[in-house]
Scaffold this motif. Structure first.
Motif, PDB file in Angstrom:
ATOM      1  N   HIS A   1       9.791   2.020  -8.302  1.00 13.86           N
ATOM      2  CA  HIS A   1      11.033   1.244  -8.146  1.00 13.86           C
ATOM      3  C   HIS A   1      12.114   1.971  -8.931  1.00 13.86           C
ATOM      4  CE1 HIS A   1      13.833  -2.232  -8.459  1.00 13.86           C
ATOM      5  NE2 HIS A   1      13.253  -2.628  -7.341  1.00 13.86           N
TER       6      HIS A   1
ATOM      7  N   ASP B   1       1.266  -1.790  -7.611  1.00 12.93           N
ATOM      8  CA  ASP B   1       2.181  -2.742  -8.257  1.00 12.93           C
ATOM      9  C   ASP B   1       3.410  -2.760  -7.338  1.00 12.93           C
ATOM     10  OD1 ASP B   1       2.555  -4.235 -11.080  1.00 12.93           O
ATOM     11  OD2 ASP B   1       4.478  -3.381 -10.564  1.00 12.93           O
TER      12      ASP B   1
ATOM     13  N   GLY C   1       6.152  -1.790  -5.040  1.00 14.24           N
ATOM     14  CA  GLY C   1       6.425  -0.560  -4.293  1.00 14.24           C
ATOM     15  C   GLY C   1       5.211   0.296  -4.032  1.00 14.24           C
TER      16      GLY C   1
ATOM     17  N   GLY D   1       6.592 -10.067  -1.430  1.00 21.19           N
ATOM     18  CA  GLY D   1       5.710  -8.902  -1.353  1.00 21.19           C
ATOM     19  C   GLY D   1       4.259  -9.320  -1.416  1.00 21.19           C
TER      20      GLY D   1
ATOM     21  N   VAL E   1       2.029 -10.083  -3.893  1.00 22.44           N
ATOM     22  CA  VAL E   1       1.605 -11.232  -4.696  1.00 22.44           C
ATOM     23  C   VAL E   1       2.173 -12.529  -4.113  1.00 22.44           C
ATOM     24  CG1 VAL E   1       1.651 -12.277  -6.987  1.00 22.44           C
ATOM     25  CG2 VAL E   1       1.431  -9.794  -6.752  1.00 22.44           C
TER      26      VAL E   1
ATOM     27  N   ASP F   1      13.674 -12.114  -1.665  1.00 21.08           N
ATOM     28  CA  ASP F   1      13.527 -10.693  -1.977  1.00 21.08           C
ATOM     29  C   ASP F   1      14.759 -10.316  -2.793  1.00 21.08           C
ATOM     30  OD1 ASP F   1      15.562 -10.307  -0.118  1.00 21.08           O
ATOM     31  OD2 ASP F   1      14.353  -9.110   1.266  1.00 21.08           O
ATOM     32  N   SER F   2      14.978  -9.026  -3.019  1.00 18.07           N
ATOM     33  CA  SER F   2      16.082  -8.689  -3.906  1.00 18.07           C
ATOM     34  C   SER F   2      17.438  -8.973  -3.256  1.00 18.07           C
ATOM     35  CB  SER F   2      15.982  -7.238  -4.374  1.00 18.07           C
ATOM     36  OG  SER F   2      15.907  -6.400  -3.257  1.00 18.07           O
TER      37      SER F   2
ATOM     38  N   ASN G   1       4.646 -10.219 -13.632  1.00 17.16           N
ATOM     39  CA  ASN G   1       4.489  -9.973 -15.064  1.00 17.16           C
ATOM     40  C   ASN G   1       5.781 -10.320 -15.785  1.00 17.16           C
ATOM     41  OD1 ASN G   1       1.775  -8.878 -15.397  1.00 17.16           O
ATOM     42  ND2 ASN G   1       2.493  -7.251 -14.030  1.00 17.16           N
TER      43      ASN G   1
HETATM   44  P1  NDP Z   1       5.715  -5.833  -3.988  1.00 14.27           P
HETATM   45  O1  NDP Z   1       6.422  -4.549  -4.047  1.00 14.27           O
HETATM   46  O2  NDP Z   1       4.693  -6.045  -2.927  1.00 14.27           O
HETATM   47  O3  NDP Z   1       6.755  -7.038  -3.867  1.00 14.27           O
HETATM   48  C1  NDP Z   1       7.759  -7.216  -4.816  1.00 14.27           C
HETATM   49  C2  NDP Z   1       8.662  -8.351  -4.357  1.00 14.27           C
HETATM   50  O4  NDP Z   1       9.544  -8.676  -5.409  1.00 14.27           O
HETATM   51  C3  NDP Z   1       9.521  -7.981  -3.160  1.00 14.27           C
HETATM   52  O5  NDP Z   1       9.788  -9.123  -2.402  1.00 14.27           O
HETATM   53  C4  NDP Z   1      10.792  -7.463  -3.832  1.00 14.27           C
HETATM   54  O6  NDP Z   1      11.957  -7.556  -3.041  1.00 14.27           O
HETATM   55  C5  NDP Z   1      10.899  -8.399  -5.021  1.00 14.27           C
HETATM   56  N1  NDP Z   1      11.593  -7.725  -6.128  1.00 14.27           N
HETATM   57  C6  NDP Z   1      11.220  -6.587  -6.763  1.00 14.27           C
HETATM   58  N2  NDP Z   1      12.116  -6.251  -7.710  1.00 14.27           N
HETATM   59  C7  NDP Z   1      13.056  -7.218  -7.668  1.00 14.27           C
HETATM   60  C8  NDP Z   1      14.249  -7.439  -8.394  1.00 14.27           C
HETATM   61  N3  NDP Z   1      14.630  -6.592  -9.369  1.00 14.27           N
HETATM   62  N4  NDP Z   1      14.972  -8.547  -8.092  1.00 14.27           N
HETATM   63  C9  NDP Z   1      14.586  -9.406  -7.111  1.00 14.27           C
HETATM   64  N5  NDP Z   1      13.476  -9.227  -6.381  1.00 14.27           N
HETATM   65  C10 NDP Z   1      12.724  -8.161  -6.657  1.00 14.27           C
HETATM   66  O7  NDP Z   1       5.075  -6.041  -5.447  1.00 14.27           O
HETATM   67  P2  NDP Z   1       3.881  -6.982  -5.897  1.00 14.27           P
HETATM   68  O8  NDP Z   1       3.898  -8.221  -5.093  1.00 14.27           O
HETATM   69  O9  NDP Z   1       2.657  -6.174  -5.945  1.00 14.27           O
HETATM   70  O10 NDP Z   1       4.287  -7.298  -7.415  1.00 14.27           O
HETATM   71  C11 NDP Z   1       5.117  -8.402  -7.760  1.00 14.27           C
HETATM   72  C12 NDP Z   1       4.917  -8.740  -9.216  1.00 14.27           C
HETATM   73  O11 NDP Z   1       3.530  -9.060  -9.460  1.00 14.27           O
HETATM   74  C13 NDP Z   1       5.253  -7.641 -10.223  1.00 14.27           C
HETATM   75  O12 NDP Z   1       5.751  -8.231 -11.405  1.00 14.27           O
HETATM   76  C14 NDP Z   1       3.897  -7.029 -10.528  1.00 14.27           C
HETATM   77  O13 NDP Z   1       3.867  -6.383 -11.781  1.00 14.27           O
HETATM   78  C15 NDP Z   1       3.036  -8.280 -10.533  1.00 14.27           C
HETATM   79  N6  NDP Z   1       1.610  -8.042 -10.346  1.00 14.27           N
HETATM   80  C16 NDP Z   1       1.150  -7.401  -9.237  1.00 14.27           C
HETATM   81  C17 NDP Z   1      -0.197  -7.214  -9.060  1.00 14.27           C
HETATM   82  C18 NDP Z   1      -0.759  -6.651  -7.800  1.00 14.27           C
HETATM   83  O14 NDP Z   1      -1.979  -6.714  -7.635  1.00 14.27           O
HETATM   84  N7  NDP Z   1       0.026  -6.132  -6.898  1.00 14.27           N
HETATM   85  C19 NDP Z   1      -1.163  -7.586 -10.110  1.00 14.27           C
HETATM   86  C20 NDP Z   1      -0.572  -8.355 -11.206  1.00 14.27           C
HETATM   87  C21 NDP Z   1       0.766  -8.527 -11.309  1.00 14.27           C
HETATM   88  P3  NDP Z   1      12.568  -6.218  -2.344  1.00 14.27           P
HETATM   89  O15 NDP Z   1      11.581  -5.871  -1.278  1.00 14.27           O
HETATM   90  O16 NDP Z   1      13.889  -6.647  -1.846  1.00 14.27           O
HETATM   91  O17 NDP Z   1      12.648  -5.183  -3.438  1.00 14.27           O
END
Ligand code: NDP
Length: 433
Positions: free
Chosen positions: A84, A154, A156, A228, A230, A250-251, A333
């Motif tokens: 990211h 995680d 992206g 995304g 989670v 989403d963002s 997180n």
């Molecule tokens: P993804 O990339 O699959 O999804 C992330 C989601 O969050 C997207 O909808 C994205 O929107 C949104 N997002 C990301 N950054 C921002 C931001 N700055 N402001 C607003 N929206 C945002 O990631 P994950 O679902 O895998 O991860 C999500 C969270 O879960 C993170 O905190 C990660 O550390 C945590 N996590 C993940 C695990 C896993 O197994 N994947 C395990 C434990 C924790 P957009 O597409 O517009 O960027």
């Protein structure tokens, strides 16, 4: 602070833990050993590297790669990679630090690490993402391995990226060491139920926490941030347990439908077509999209912030409490700021912190490593059963530890102290290293 300038998220994560473990430090003088706390807050190793790749027009780009091995006291470093544009060393250190306690809570013999890059895969072609992943792994492969450090996904980094990363790892090492990276496609040694595990596990934890208060998820409304990996799987498990998700984000903003979001459409738009969330309206015109807004003003019984760190601040928490929220579980997180957490705790809302609630992802990664080592393949149902058992055990451990320290029902105290005690005991057993 002076030692780690400009690492605000890392300072925030460390302060939260040091504050939460005070009752344990007061009780057990052995844990007050300054060298122990100092070692706990200093990563064992940090690798920073240049990643050079070319886009589809042949232009060269330079990104920065990170891998922080925070603690290997309980097993090989374990934790995801985040791609990211916002990723800095302090981001990776905060995530790796959180992983120390989370991974200790799973009881599955995994140390803690995290990594990533300021590369942004959004809008990049498959071929560009592949070239970036290959360039990233060209350096990272020297530092990882099934018994050393095992990355996963995680923000992206999903199945596509993991496939490209593992492909390059395999090519460079001349070995099919499936246990060197988790979150793989089942075709190449991935575990069934790994993509679902973090979201499902978060809801299992929330369900267990509500049950202890005599409440149920069935018939409740939910707001989930993010859309995304989670977020989507949290919504799917909420639906299975009878709750209706009325908003996600989403963002670019948030989507609201009081009748409940259609998860099949959401899956098609976000996962299959990799479109922006607003494209949902093309399929369900009755829903509404609020550009640039977060979803916390939408009334709900439970909320599952599942996007990113510090996405839910004090005013958002006040709004959720005012609208009668009963339970919060952090899928992401550290999504709630310390002031927001304070609001929930003071209002008596069930609050499940990420280091306990979202541990199902890394726990299932450990199950993937176990299957890779034994060359066994478990069914989805078997893996999900183990995931649920792990989340139930983590919940019970947090509850019992909170009780023991005079804070009944306080999962922040329970999770931090339980994780800390296990990590600290392992470090002491290994001596001063
Ligand atoms: P993804 O990339 O699959 O999804 C992330 C989601 O969050 C997207 O909808 C994205 O929107 C949104 N997002 C990301 N950054 C921002 C931001 N700055 N402001 C607003 N929206 C945002 O990631 P994950 O679902 O895998 O991860 C999500 C969270 O879960 C993170 O905190 C990660 O550390 C945590 N996590 C993940 C695990 C896993 O197994 N994947 C395990 C434990 C924790 P957009 O597409 O517009 O960027």
């Amino acid at each position: 602070m002076r030692r780690n300038p400009a690492e605000d998220e890392f300072h925030q994560a460390v302060s939260e833990v040091l504050e939460a473990i005070q009752p344990a430090l007061r009780r057990d003088p052995g844990l007050r050993d300054a060298a122990l706390l100092e070692r706990l807050c200093e990563p064992e190793r940090q690798v920073l590297f240049r990643v050079v790749w070319t886009d589809d027009e042949g232009r060269a780009h330079v990104n920065r790669g990170f891998r922080v091995g925070f603690s290997s006291a309980l097993g090989p470093y374990k934790g995801g990679l985040r791609f990211h544009r916002s990723v800095r060393l302090g981001t990776v250190k905060f995530l790796a630090f959180e992983q120390v306690f989370k991974n200790a809570l799973t009881g599955l013999g995994i140390g803690a690490g995290k990594g990533g890059s300021d590369f942004d895969p959004a809008g990049r072609s498959d071929a560009e993402v592949m070239r970036f992943c290959q360039a990233f792994m060209t350096e990272l492969h020297r530092h990882i391995g099934p018994r050393t450090d095992v990355p996963a996904g995680d923000i992206g980094v999903g199945g596509r990226e993991i496939g490209y990363l593992f492909g390059q790892y395999k090519r460079l090492t001349n070995r099919f060491d499936a246990g060197a990276i988790t979150g793989k496609d089942p075709l190449i040694g991935g575990s069934l139920a790994r993509p679902e595990a973090t979201g499902y596990g978060t809801v299992y934890f929330l369900d267990a926490a509500l049950t202890t208060r005599g409440e149920r998820l069935d018939g409740r409304t939910a707001v989930v941030s993010g859309s995304g990996n989670v977020a989507f799987h949290a919504m799917a498990k909420l639906r299975e347990l009878g709750a209706t998700t009325v908003a996600c984000s989403d963002s670019g903003g948030y989507l609201h439908d009081p009748a409940g979001l259609d998860l099949d459409v959401l899956h098609e738009v976000k996962t299959v077509q990799r479109q922006r969330l607003s494209a949902y309206l093309e399929h369900v015109p009755s829903a509404r999209f609020f550009p640039g807004e977060t979803p916390w003003e939408v009334p709900c019984d439970v909320a599952v912030p599942s996007a990113t760190q510090n996405e839910l601040d004090e005013p958002a928490a006040i709004s959720l409490v005012k609208n009668g929220v009963l339970g919060m579980a952090e899928g992401a997180n550290m999504p709630c700021t310390p002031a927001a957490v304070q609001v929930f705790r003071e209002a008596g809302v069930v609050f499940a912190p990420g280091k306990a609630a979202n541990a199902g992802g890394v726990a299932t990664s450990a199950l993937e490593m176990q299957q890779n080592a034994s060359r066994e393949r478990w069914t989805f149902e078997e893996t999900d059963r183990r995931l649920k058992a792990t989340m139930t055990a983590i919940h019970a451990q947090c509850l019992a530890t909170a009780d023991e320290h005079g804070a009944p029902g306080d999962y922040v105290t329970g999770a931090n102290i339980a994780g800390f005690r296990t990590a600290a005991a392992a470090m002491s057993t290994l001596g001063l290293i």
